[in-house]
Structure formats: C-alpha cells, structure tokens
Design an enzyme around this catalytic site. Structure first.
Site, short mmCIF file in Angstrom:
data_model
loop_
_atom_site.label_atom_id
_atom_site.label_comp_id
_atom_site.label_asym_id
_atom_site.label_seq_id
_atom_site.Cartn_x
_atom_site.Cartn_y
_atom_site.Cartn_z
N HIS A 61 -13.88 3.05 2.52
CA HIS A 61 -14.05 1.60 2.63
C HIS A 61 -15.35 1.17 1.97
O HIS A 61 -16.44 1.42 2.48
CB HIS A 61 -14.03 1.19 4.11
CG HIS A 61 -14.20 -0.28 4.32
ND1 HIS A 61 -14.71 -0.81 5.49
CD2 HIS A 61 -13.94 -1.34 3.52
CE1 HIS A 61 -14.76 -2.13 5.38
NE2 HIS A 61 -14.30 -2.47 4.20
N LYS A 73 0.83 -1.21 0.00
CA LYS A 73 0.00 0.00 0.00
C LYS A 73 0.87 1.26 0.00
O LYS A 73 0.55 2.25 -0.67
CB LYS A 73 -0.95 -0.02 1.20
CG LYS A 73 -2.10 -1.01 1.05
CD LYS A 73 -3.05 -0.96 2.23
CE LYS A 73 -4.21 -1.93 2.05
NZ LYS A 73 -5.14 -1.56 0.97
#
Length: 341
Positions: free
Chosen positions: A78, A35
């Site tokens: 999310h 990430k």
C-alpha cells in the site's frame, strides 16, 4: 541523469510486456471484480515464482487473494499519495502469504528508498482505517453544521498537514464512494447490514446529489478555478452550515481534540486486534503514512502522553457527544496498559 532514469520506465498497454516479471503491483480502483480480473491476467504471463502485490487501500488481502492461483505469493503493498513524496509503504500479510513473499516485499520497499511497516490483514488495514476516521470525522462535522473553513483550520491547528475536506478532494470523493459501495456489497454477501456513518452520508451526497467528485473532476468540497487558487465551494454554506453557538476558540480546541482522539482510538483498536504488532509501527506509520502530527511522537505516543486515565475519561465524554467511534472498550484499554512505556 533524469532522462536516463526515466528511460528505464516502459509504459505499455500490452499484457505480454509483463512476461517473466518477478513483481507485479496492481493499482486499479477499489472494485473487487476488476482487481480479480487484473490478478488473473497478470499471473498468466508473469514469472510463476514471482510476487503479485495489490496496492489496495481498504479491501482485505485474503479476500483478494482468492482470485490468485498462487495465494502464498500474494501480498499487499500500500503506497501513499503523492507517492514521490510519501516515504511509508504498508506491507499487508494475507492469511496465506508466505514468509518468503513477505521478505521479498520488504526488500523491495527498502530497495526503492521507502520505509516499510508490516501489518496483518483487516478491512482498511491500519493506515487507511485510521485515516478514514480522520476524514470522515471532518465530513461528519460538516454535516453537523460546522463551517467548512473552521473544520479545515482546526485540523491544521492540531498539526495535520492537510484539512480533511481538502484531502478527500485530492484523493477523490468518487474513490471514497467506491469504497463505501464495495464495503456495503461485501457486508451483504456475508449476510450483514452495513451502517453508513454520518461522514459517509455527506460523501455520498456530494457525489450523487451535487455531482462533485473531487479535484480530478474539477469540483468537490472546493472549487478549482482555472485562474487563481482553489476555494471552498459556496454551496457548503448553503446546504450544510448552521449558526455557530459558543465561543469560536473553545469550539476549535474541542475540534482539535476530536480529530486527534478519533485517530488515536482507532490506532489502539488496530493494536488490540493484532492488525498492528507493535506500538513502534503504530507511531511510525501514523506519522509517515497518515500525517499524524509529528509533535505527538505518533498516535499511540499521543495517548500515553495524555495519560491513560485522562485519555479514557476524555473518550467517555466524546462518546457521549459524538457516538460510538469514541468508545474505548475494556479490551482496548487493557492493551494500552500492556504497551504503555
């Protein structure tokens, strides 16, 4: 019209195609180093005033933002699977996320026709943290020897849309293992020891010992034959199941309560810890993000409808039988009293 909409999507493997983007959403798997690499690569070419968002489901936003050259413009977005059907988007505010970034993230979620809730940073945030208790409680039941079919049926009878074993297969057992490994690594870096839960041990056995990583891999808690519907893996009976004791209906009702209470307790803890800032977000988020039974009105409304005193007494009984996950601290109880309608 469908073709016209789809033509707006430009798939690419070229980083330069992100040149000047106002919003980039990273959605690689739960590995902190990967990430960080994606964050740095994207921010090198995107609009310097743009927003970088991560679709992580568990890793704290403030930690991921350390890889960013502009942590104030870093936020969590999310999404839930399947994205085309799930309306909720959880917006996670990191320690350095500024108000403008939060507002732009909120506007974006509304613009794509989703329902936003805003939560503060925490490992697992709200939805993944609570949903994790549901699936891991189901896995723990399997480890206790309860037949897999009974676990799945109890969850559906309680009002959950999918059984815990089935949903772990859908989202990938290997993904859950990645989360466990990354969490263990993060704890070690902080000088702490991560205690693997009973449910997590089952997941690790499924992936490492039995080589069953979920539906995408063709084998998980379920088998996925090319002809015909999926079916529970026969090995579950061989490796986990024990003879039932007691009356089956009474066991199912106890399992119903156990699955719902574990989620409700974790929701209350999120509210007490200020991950959630309102009972409203808890209820909306639990129904539209987690699939908590709609008949309850949401995870916290379920607590209040049980009655706080009865809920507390039931938690004590469940904690004695099934461990600390069901403990209700004085601080959480005080928070529930404060937010009681």
């Amino acid at each position: 019209k469908q073709a016209q909409v789809l033509s707006l999507i430009h798939p690419s493997a070229q980083l330069q195609d992100l040149q000047g983007c106002d919003l980039v959403i990273e959605a690689v798997f739960e590995n902190r180093a990967l990430k960080a690499q994606v964050t740095q690569e994207a921010q090198a070419v995107m609009n310097a005033a743009g927003v970088f968002a991560t679709n992580t489901s568990t890793l704290p936003i403030s930690g991921l933002a350390q890889a960013s050259v502009r942590p104030a413009k870093f936020v969590g977005l999310h999404f839930f699977s399947p994205v085309d059907k799930m309306r909720l988007v959880e917006i996670i505010k990191g320690a350095q996320t500024d108000d403008e970034t939060l507002a732009r993230a909120y506007d974006y979620v509304l613009a794509i026709g989703k329902t936003p809730i805003v939560v503060n940073d925490s490992r697992g945030f709200f939805t993944s943290r609570v949903f994790g208790t549901y699936v891991m409680e189901g896995a723990a039941m399997l480890g206790e020897g309860i037949p897999a079919a009974l676990i799945e049926h109890a969850a559906l009878a309680a009002g959950m849309p999918v059984g815990p074993l089935a949903v772990m297969d859908e989202t990938s057992l290997s993904l859950y293992e990645h989360v466990i490994e990354q969490t263990r690594s993060d704890f070690a870096a902080e000088g702490k020891t991560y205690v693997t839960s009973a449910g997590e041990k089952i997941v690790e056995r499924m992936v490492n010992e039995f080589k069953r990583a979920g539906r995408a891999a063709g084998a998980g808690f379920y088998d996925y034959p090319s002809a015909g519907p999926k079916r529970l893996w026969s090995g579950l009976k061989q490796h986990f199941e024990k003879p039932l004791t007691g009356e089956p209906l009474a066991l199912q009702l106890a399992m119903n309560q156990r699955l719902l209470y574990r989620q409700a307790i974790e929701t209350a803890r999120c509210l007490q810890e200020n991950v959630l800032t309102s009972a409203h977000d808890a209820n909306i988020g639990s129904i539209f993000g987690i699939g908590f039974p709609a008949w309850t009105g949401g995870a916290l409304q379920y607590v209040f409808s049980e009655g706080l005193e009865a809920f507390q007494a039931n938690c004590q009984t469940l904690a004695q039988r099934h461990g600390k996950g069901f403990e209700l601290s004085p601080e959480v109880m005080a928070c529930l009293k404060k937010h009681r309608p």
